[in-house]
Design a protein around this motif. Structure first.
Motif, PDB file in Angstrom:
ATOM      1  N   VAL A  16       0.855  -1.182   0.000  1.00 23.39           N
ATOM      2  CA  VAL A  16       0.000   0.000   0.000  1.00 23.39           C
ATOM      3  C   VAL A  16       0.894   1.236   0.000  1.00 23.39           C
ATOM      4  O   VAL A  16       1.804   1.338   0.832  1.00 23.39           O
ATOM      5  CB  VAL A  16      -0.927   0.019   1.225  1.00 23.39           C
ATOM      6  CG1 VAL A  16      -1.805   1.272   1.230  1.00 23.39           C
ATOM      7  CG2 VAL A  16      -1.794  -1.237   1.247  1.00 23.39           C
ATOM      8  N   PRO A  17       0.667   2.195  -0.902  1.00 20.73           N
ATOM      9  CA  PRO A  17       1.504   3.402  -0.932  1.00 20.73           C
ATOM     10  C   PRO A  17       1.438   4.172   0.384  1.00 20.73           C
ATOM     11  O   PRO A  17       0.401   4.187   1.058  1.00 20.73           O
ATOM     12  CB  PRO A  17       0.887   4.225  -2.073  1.00 20.73           C
ATOM     13  CG  PRO A  17       0.121   3.248  -2.896  1.00 20.73           C
ATOM     14  CD  PRO A  17      -0.359   2.194  -1.946  1.00 20.73           C
ATOM     15  N   HIS A  75      -7.177   3.015  -0.243  1.00 21.99           N
ATOM     16  CA  HIS A  75      -5.972   2.587  -0.949  1.00 21.99           C
ATOM     17  C   HIS A  75      -5.676   1.113  -0.659  1.00 21.99           C
ATOM     18  O   HIS A  75      -5.280   0.362  -1.554  1.00 21.99           O
ATOM     19  CB  HIS A  75      -4.781   3.449  -0.545  1.00 21.99           C
ATOM     20  CG  HIS A  75      -4.932   4.897  -0.901  1.00 21.99           C
ATOM     21  ND1 HIS A  75      -5.021   5.332  -2.203  1.00 21.99           N
ATOM     22  CD2 HIS A  75      -5.044   6.007  -0.118  1.00 21.99           C
ATOM     23  CE1 HIS A  75      -5.152   6.654  -2.220  1.00 21.99           C
ATOM     24  NE2 HIS A  75      -5.180   7.079  -0.973  1.00 21.99           N
ATOM     25  N   SER A  76      -5.878   0.724   0.597  1.00 23.23           N
ATOM     26  CA  SER A  76      -5.682  -0.684   0.958  1.00 23.23           C
ATOM     27  C   SER A  76      -6.652  -1.574   0.196  1.00 23.23           C
ATOM     28  O   SER A  76      -6.263  -2.647  -0.308  1.00 23.23           O
ATOM     29  CB  SER A  76      -5.867  -0.875   2.467  1.00 23.23           C
ATOM     30  OG  SER A  76      -4.812  -0.277   3.188  1.00 23.23           O
ATOM     31  N   ILE A  77      -7.895  -1.173   0.108  1.00 18.94           N
ATOM     32  CA  ILE A  77      -8.907  -1.972  -0.584  1.00 18.94           C
ATOM     33  C   ILE A  77      -8.502  -2.201  -2.036  1.00 18.94           C
ATOM     34  O   ILE A  77      -8.614  -3.313  -2.568  1.00 18.94           O
ATOM     35  CB  ILE A  77     -10.285  -1.294  -0.497  1.00 18.94           C
ATOM     36  CG1 ILE A  77     -10.795  -1.320   0.947  1.00 18.94           C
ATOM     37  CG2 ILE A  77     -11.285  -1.952  -1.449  1.00 18.94           C
ATOM     38  CD1 ILE A  77     -11.039  -2.708   1.513  1.00 18.94           C
ATOM     39  N   GLU A  78      -8.015  -1.151  -2.700  1.00 14.64           N
ATOM     40  CA  GLU A  78      -7.589  -1.276  -4.096  1.00 14.64           C
ATOM     41  C   GLU A  78      -6.403  -2.234  -4.209  1.00 14.64           C
ATOM     42  O   GLU A  78      -6.339  -3.070  -5.123  1.00 14.64           O
ATOM     43  CB  GLU A  78      -7.221   0.094  -4.658  1.00 14.64           C
ATOM     44  CG  GLU A  78      -6.822   0.084  -6.113  1.00 14.64           C
ATOM     45  CD  GLU A  78      -7.896  -0.486  -7.031  1.00 14.64           C
ATOM     46  OE1 GLU A  78      -7.532  -1.163  -8.016  1.00 14.64           O
ATOM     47  OE2 GLU A  78      -9.103  -0.271  -6.758  1.00 14.64           O
ATOM     48  N   VAL A  79      -5.452  -2.125  -3.278  1.00 21.18           N
ATOM     49  CA  VAL A  79      -4.289  -3.021  -3.301  1.00 21.18           C
ATOM     50  C   VAL A  79      -4.712  -4.465  -3.033  1.00 21.18           C
ATOM     51  O   VAL A  79      -4.216  -5.395  -3.677  1.00 21.18           O
ATOM     52  CB  VAL A  79      -3.225  -2.552  -2.275  1.00 21.18           C
ATOM     53  CG1 VAL A  79      -2.148  -3.616  -2.071  1.00 21.18           C
ATOM     54  CG2 VAL A  79      -2.589  -1.247  -2.734  1.00 21.18           C
ATOM     55  N   ILE A  80      -5.634  -4.661  -2.087  1.00 16.35           N
ATOM     56  CA  ILE A  80      -6.125  -6.028  -1.811  1.00 16.35           C
ATOM     57  C   ILE A  80      -6.751  -6.617  -3.069  1.00 16.35           C
ATOM     58  O   ILE A  80      -6.489  -7.770  -3.432  1.00 16.35           O
ATOM     59  CB  ILE A  80      -7.148  -6.022  -0.657  1.00 16.35           C
ATOM     60  CG1 ILE A  80      -6.484  -5.615   0.657  1.00 16.35           C
ATOM     61  CG2 ILE A  80      -7.794  -7.397  -0.510  1.00 16.35           C
ATOM     62  CD1 ILE A  80      -7.468  -5.245   1.752  1.00 16.35           C
ATOM     63  N   ARG A  81      -7.575  -5.835  -3.756  1.00 14.94           N
ATOM     64  CA  ARG A  81      -8.206  -6.328  -4.988  1.00 14.94           C
ATOM     65  C   ARG A  81      -7.156  -6.767  -6.009  1.00 14.94           C
ATOM     66  O   ARG A  81      -7.266  -7.835  -6.621  1.00 14.94           O
ATOM     67  CB  ARG A  81      -9.100  -5.246  -5.603  1.00 14.94           C
ATOM     68  CG  ARG A  81     -10.350  -4.935  -4.805  1.00 14.94           C
ATOM     69  CD  ARG A  81     -11.294  -4.025  -5.593  1.00 14.94           C
ATOM     70  NE  ARG A  81     -12.311  -3.455  -4.730  1.00 14.94           N
ATOM     71  CZ  ARG A  81     -13.383  -4.101  -4.272  1.00 14.94           C
ATOM     72  NH1 ARG A  81     -13.555  -5.376  -4.606  1.00 14.94           N
ATOM     73  NH2 ARG A  81     -14.256  -3.499  -3.492  1.00 14.94           N
TER      74      ARG A  81
END
Length: 197
Positions: A16-17, A75-81
């Motif tokens: 995550v950035p 941002h975490s949700i996008e990275v998890i996906r």
């Protein structure tokens, strides 16, 4: 970061950035799964402060049937996906942007029961024990469920409470991993148990 073992072994995982998340290092992750598995035969995992999704994805790779990923940060949700997709686990994963306590209430309505739970809240919260009790009181844990808590090494959770028994603990610098088994009958009788995996 990568998937360490199982069907998705070697698949790279994105971070995550920024500095808002504290991803579990591969070294700690490998040690953690050696403590609790290392492989599984089905069941549903809950990755409650999922961050990159690395723990839930590792559990899926090692045989867990399904995993639910929860995080409040978009941002975490996008990275998890992205990580779930990269690991080839999209069909076995559910990903939700939500706050932990609210997510638990919503998941209860679906009558989900978890055999494996990962709790890695921000170190400042120190509320993993309260979340464990919440899951238990809402009937969302299978008997003998494994709960893995990552926490600051300077903080200690009780070894036994509310049907939970800590049976393993390891320290890795500033991070400590405490592993609990959920044995509700021992809470009722006041007895103790020795967990052997």
């Amino acid at each position: 970061m990568r998937v360490i073992a199982g069907e998705a072994k070697g698949r790279p995982l994105k971070a995550v950035p920024g500095n808002h998340t504290r991803p579990t290092t591969d070294k700690v992750k490998e040690a953690m799964f050696s403590m609790i598995g290392p492989f599984f035969d089905g069941g549903i995992a809950l990755d409650l402060f999922a961050g990159t999704g690395g723990l839930g994805i590792e559990a899926l790779s090692r045989g867990v049937e399904r995993a639910v990923f929860i995080d409040l940060d978009r941002h975490s949700i996008e990275v998890i996906r992205r990580n779930v997709e990269a690991a080839g686990m999209t069909g076995r994963a559910e990903i939700y942007k939500n706050e932990a306590e609210r997510a638990i209430k919503l998941l209860q309505k679906r009558e989900l029961s978890f055999s494996l739970v990962f709790l890695d809240p921000p170190y400042k919260l120190k509320n993993a024990d309260a979340l464990m009790l919440e899951l238990a009181q809402r009937g969302m844990l299978e008997e003998d469920a494994i709960i893995v808590v990552e926490h600051e090494s300077g903080h200690r959770y009780a070894e036994q409470f509310g049907g939970f028994e800590q049976y393993k603990q390891s320290q890795y610098g500033e991070t400590t991993v405490s592993v609990y088994a959920y044995r509700p009958e021992h809470n009722e009788t006041g007895g103790t148990s020795h967990v052997i995996l």
